[in-house]
Design a protein around this motif. Structure first.
Motif, PDB file in Angstrom:
ATOM      1  N   VAL A 181      88.679  29.856  26.170  1.00 32.88           N
ATOM      2  CA  VAL A 181      87.324  30.393  26.350  1.00 32.88           C
ATOM      3  C   VAL A 181      87.289  31.883  25.999  1.00 32.88           C
ATOM      4  N   ALA A 182      88.312  32.628  26.466  1.00 32.21           N
ATOM      5  CA  ALA A 182      88.354  34.074  26.203  1.00 32.21           C
ATOM      6  C   ALA A 182      88.482  34.336  24.713  1.00 32.21           C
ATOM      7  N   SER A 183      89.290  33.538  24.032  1.00 35.27           N
ATOM      8  CA  SER A 183      89.476  33.714  22.593  1.00 35.27           C
ATOM      9  C   SER A 183      88.199  33.388  21.827  1.00 35.27           C
ATOM     10  N   TYR A 184      87.528  32.313  22.251  1.00 39.60           N
ATOM     11  CA  TYR A 184      86.286  31.906  21.584  1.00 39.60           C
ATOM     12  C   TYR A 184      85.222  32.992  21.745  1.00 39.60           C
ATOM     13  N   LEU A 185      85.175  33.578  22.925  1.00 39.15           N
ATOM     14  CA  LEU A 185      84.139  34.579  23.218  1.00 39.15           C
ATOM     15  C   LEU A 185      84.617  36.006  22.964  1.00 39.15           C
ATOM     16  N   SER A 186      85.668  36.155  22.169  1.00 34.90           N
ATOM     17  CA  SER A 186      86.194  37.492  21.883  1.00 34.90           C
ATOM     18  C   SER A 186      85.387  38.198  20.792  1.00 34.90           C
ATOM     19  N   PRO A 187      85.369  39.537  20.815  1.00 34.20           N
ATOM     20  CA  PRO A 187      84.740  40.299  19.721  1.00 34.20           C
ATOM     21  C   PRO A 187      85.340  39.925  18.361  1.00 34.20           C
ATOM     22  N   GLU A 188      86.632  39.594  18.345  1.00 41.62           N
ATOM     23  CA  GLU A 188      87.268  39.178  17.085  1.00 41.62           C
ATOM     24  C   GLU A 188      86.571  37.962  16.474  1.00 41.62           C
ATOM     25  N   HIS A 189      86.334  36.965  17.325  1.00 39.43           N
ATOM     26  CA  HIS A 189      85.668  35.763  16.821  1.00 39.43           C
ATOM     27  C   HIS A 189      84.248  36.094  16.368  1.00 39.43           C
ATOM     28  N   ARG A 190      83.570  36.927  17.141  1.00 33.99           N
ATOM     29  CA  ARG A 190      82.216  37.334  16.758  1.00 33.99           C
ATOM     30  C   ARG A 190      82.215  38.031  15.404  1.00 33.99           C
ATOM     31  N   ASP A 191      83.205  38.905  15.188  1.00 31.49           N
ATOM     32  CA  ASP A 191      83.197  39.754  13.995  1.00 31.49           C
ATOM     33  C   ASP A 191      83.794  39.077  12.756  1.00 31.49           C
ATOM     34  N   ASN A 192      84.391  37.900  12.933  1.00 27.11           N
ATOM     35  CA  ASN A 192      84.997  37.208  11.788  1.00 27.11           C
ATOM     36  C   ASN A 192      84.528  35.766  11.688  1.00 27.11           C
ATOM     37  N   PRO A 193      83.267  35.586  11.383  1.00 29.47           N
ATOM     38  CA  PRO A 193      82.741  34.218  11.298  1.00 29.47           C
ATOM     39  C   PRO A 193      83.431  33.383  10.222  1.00 29.47           C
ATOM     40  N   ASP A 194      83.943  34.037   9.196  1.00 27.18           N
ATOM     41  CA  ASP A 194      84.534  33.288   8.076  1.00 27.18           C
ATOM     42  C   ASP A 194      85.776  32.511   8.475  1.00 27.18           C
ATOM     43  N   GLU A 195      86.426  32.941   9.575  1.00 25.33           N
ATOM     44  CA  GLU A 195      87.615  32.206  10.037  1.00 25.33           C
ATOM     45  C   GLU A 195      87.336  31.481  11.350  1.00 25.33           C
ATOM     46  N   GLY A 196      86.068  31.502  11.791  1.00 26.63           N
ATOM     47  CA  GLY A 196      85.753  31.033  13.131  1.00 26.63           C
ATOM     48  C   GLY A 196      85.208  29.623  13.215  1.00 26.63           C
ATOM     49  N   CYS A 197      84.712  29.301  14.395  1.00 23.83           N
ATOM     50  CA  CYS A 197      84.146  27.981  14.656  1.00 23.83           C
ATOM     51  C   CYS A 197      82.904  27.759  13.781  1.00 23.83           C
ATOM     52  N   PRO A 198      82.801  26.593  13.153  1.00 21.46           N
ATOM     53  CA  PRO A 198      81.645  26.335  12.289  1.00 21.46           C
ATOM     54  C   PRO A 198      80.359  26.090  13.057  1.00 21.46           C
ATOM     55  N   LEU A 199      80.432  25.862  14.350  1.00 23.15           N
ATOM     56  CA  LEU A 199      79.192  25.572  15.085  1.00 23.15           C
ATOM     57  C   LEU A 199      78.206  26.737  15.087  1.00 23.15           C
ATOM     58  N   PRO A 200      78.619  27.941  15.479  1.00 22.20           N
ATOM     59  CA  PRO A 200      77.621  29.023  15.459  1.00 22.20           C
ATOM     60  C   PRO A 200      77.213  29.426  14.048  1.00 22.20           C
ATOM     61  N   SER A 201      78.116  29.309  13.086  1.00 21.35           N
ATOM     62  CA  SER A 201      77.800  29.822  11.754  1.00 21.35           C
ATOM     63  C   SER A 201      77.017  28.827  10.905  1.00 21.35           C
ATOM     64  N   LEU A 202      77.318  27.536  11.033  1.00 25.24           N
ATOM     65  CA  LEU A 202      76.724  26.575  10.102  1.00 25.24           C
ATOM     66  C   LEU A 202      75.692  25.640  10.723  1.00 25.24           C
ATOM     67  N   CYS A 203      75.743  25.490  12.059  1.00 25.46           N
ATOM     68  CA  CYS A 203      74.839  24.539  12.714  1.00 25.46           C
ATOM     69  C   CYS A 203      73.377  24.805  12.406  1.00 25.46           C
ATOM     70  N   ALA A 204      72.965  26.053  12.550  1.00 27.58           N
ATOM     71  CA  ALA A 204      71.557  26.375  12.369  1.00 27.58           C
ATOM     72  C   ALA A 204      71.109  26.009  10.954  1.00 27.58           C
ATOM     73  N   GLU A 205      71.933  26.358   9.972  1.00 25.19           N
ATOM     74  CA  GLU A 205      71.568  26.088   8.585  1.00 25.19           C
ATOM     75  C   GLU A 205      71.588  24.582   8.284  1.00 25.19           C
ATOM     76  N   LEU A 206      72.609  23.890   8.754  1.00 24.29           N
ATOM     77  CA  LEU A 206      72.681  22.452   8.500  1.00 24.29           C
ATOM     78  C   LEU A 206      71.656  21.707   9.340  1.00 24.29           C
ATOM     79  N   GLY A 207      71.263  22.308  10.478  1.00 24.54           N
ATOM     80  CA  GLY A 207      70.260  21.672  11.320  1.00 24.54           C
ATOM     81  C   GLY A 207      68.899  21.618  10.646  1.00 24.54           C
ATOM     82  N   LEU A 208      68.538  22.693   9.944  1.00 22.71           N
ATOM     83  CA  LEU A 208      67.193  22.712   9.357  1.00 22.71           C
ATOM     84  C   LEU A 208      67.122  21.978   8.027  1.00 22.71           C
TER      85      LEU A 208
END
Lengths: 186, 186
Positions: free
Chosen positions: A86-113
């Motif tokens: 949880v701490a790693s997922y919610l880290s500033p590192e994860h926030r600042d590096n979407p290209d290596e991160g979880c696809p849910l926050p980065s791609l969900c919105a776009e694929l959802g619409l």
DNA sequence: TGTACATCAGTGAACGCGCGTTCACTGATGTAC
DNA sequence: TGTACATCAGTGAACGCGCGTTCACTGATGTAC
């Protein structure tokens, strides 16, 4: 140019790797095939030797990004590992590096619409939820981990959109501590 | 074609209204100015009599969508109204109609990855968070409402991306009941 | 060992298209006389 | 009341550009003889 027998498979992997990074960083619509292939030292014409269309690449890249997320955050074996996840997922590192991160926050919105043809989102949601059903939370109602996932995805989404760095950090910290100590929430 | 003195202002409002709906539904990149103006019975050339650029329209439309969200979900006056707000936000209706909904789940991801010049996101996050600091939660730590907002935004985002309707409903229901009864979460 | 040929990953020019933006123009109306 | 003119929201053709996609071609290598 004849290459070794697995050369084509390796090129395919390189395309998927670069694409899955760019899709998460710039969005699917924001990523062009010409610059993508150029970044790999190839010309855009060769793309269609590997994929039938851009959509096929999107599908493969999303699956690859999901696999990468599952490896980065494997199934926690105890409550310490769960909190570390949880701490790693919610880290500033994860926030600042979407290209290596979880696809849910980065791609969900776009694929959802767009009417996404894939159900990879379903699978990622399911498996990430499982990872949150750890240790001391096992007695909690099963939706508890779904709520935690929603809060984590929402926190990263909002933390990336907000301009004020302090407010952004605050969002991450608030959700981190709420999941760490849910009983003290009320 | 000379028009009444407020005709131009009204046309401007119509452009913003249609744009703010389309941006939320199809994304900023997925919305073209030509079809947008055509839908209003105008030609695309006239657009620049109203806005300096597409970016200026994005800014104005985002502010308008925010205002619309504040009107749709006004400051709750008691705990019943607060729960009604949460239930409305997490309703299938809101999930299925992004074009009339909160701009956070629909536009945050896209504006987050482009370097958005606006701080409207900050304002929306701040004011929506205030609305969640209601009644019986007032004794809770101040981050409590931030966590609720993150969970709500994440829930709508995920519920829109997931293909399986039952799974989508489940996400909404889980967050709804978690916010309704936070003390029973553990 | 040496030659002729088939393979096929990658090349690069070209396609039609929609995008954001520009600009000379239109023409109904309000104003000036 | 009637005419001449200024206004300016909106028109529509045109611009350069990058997009996804197509396709005839290249040329280094493995294989067949």
């Amino acid at each position: 140019m004849r290459y070794s027998s697995n050369h084509k498979a390796e090129t395919r992997k390189r395309i998927i790797g670069e694409a899955s990074r760019r899709f998460r960083k710039d969005g699917v619509e924001g990523t062009g095939l010409v610059p993508l292939m150029k970044a790999l030292g190839l010309t855009h014409g060769g793309f269609y030797a590997h994929f039938a269309s851009k959509d096929a690449l999107v599908e493969a890249s999303l699956a690859s990004a999901a696999e990468q997320a599952f490896e980065r955050w494997p199934e926690p074996r105890d409550s310490d590992e769960l909190l570390a996840f949880v701490a790693s997922y919610l880290s500033p590192e994860h926030r600042d590096n979407p290209d290596e991160g979880c696809p849910l926050p980065s791609l969900c919105a776009e694929l959802g619409l767009r009417g996404s043809p894939s159900d990879t989102s379903d699978i990622v949601v399911q498996r990430m939820t499982q990872r949150l059903e750890g240790a001391e939370l096992r007695s909690a109602p099963p939706e508890r981990s779904l709520v935690a996932l929603a809060a984590m995805v929402g926190a990263i989404t909002l933390a990336r959109a907000v301009k004020d760095p302090a407010a952004s950090d605050q969002i991450l910290a608030a959700v981190r501590s709420a999941i760490r100590a849910p009983s003290q929430e009320t």
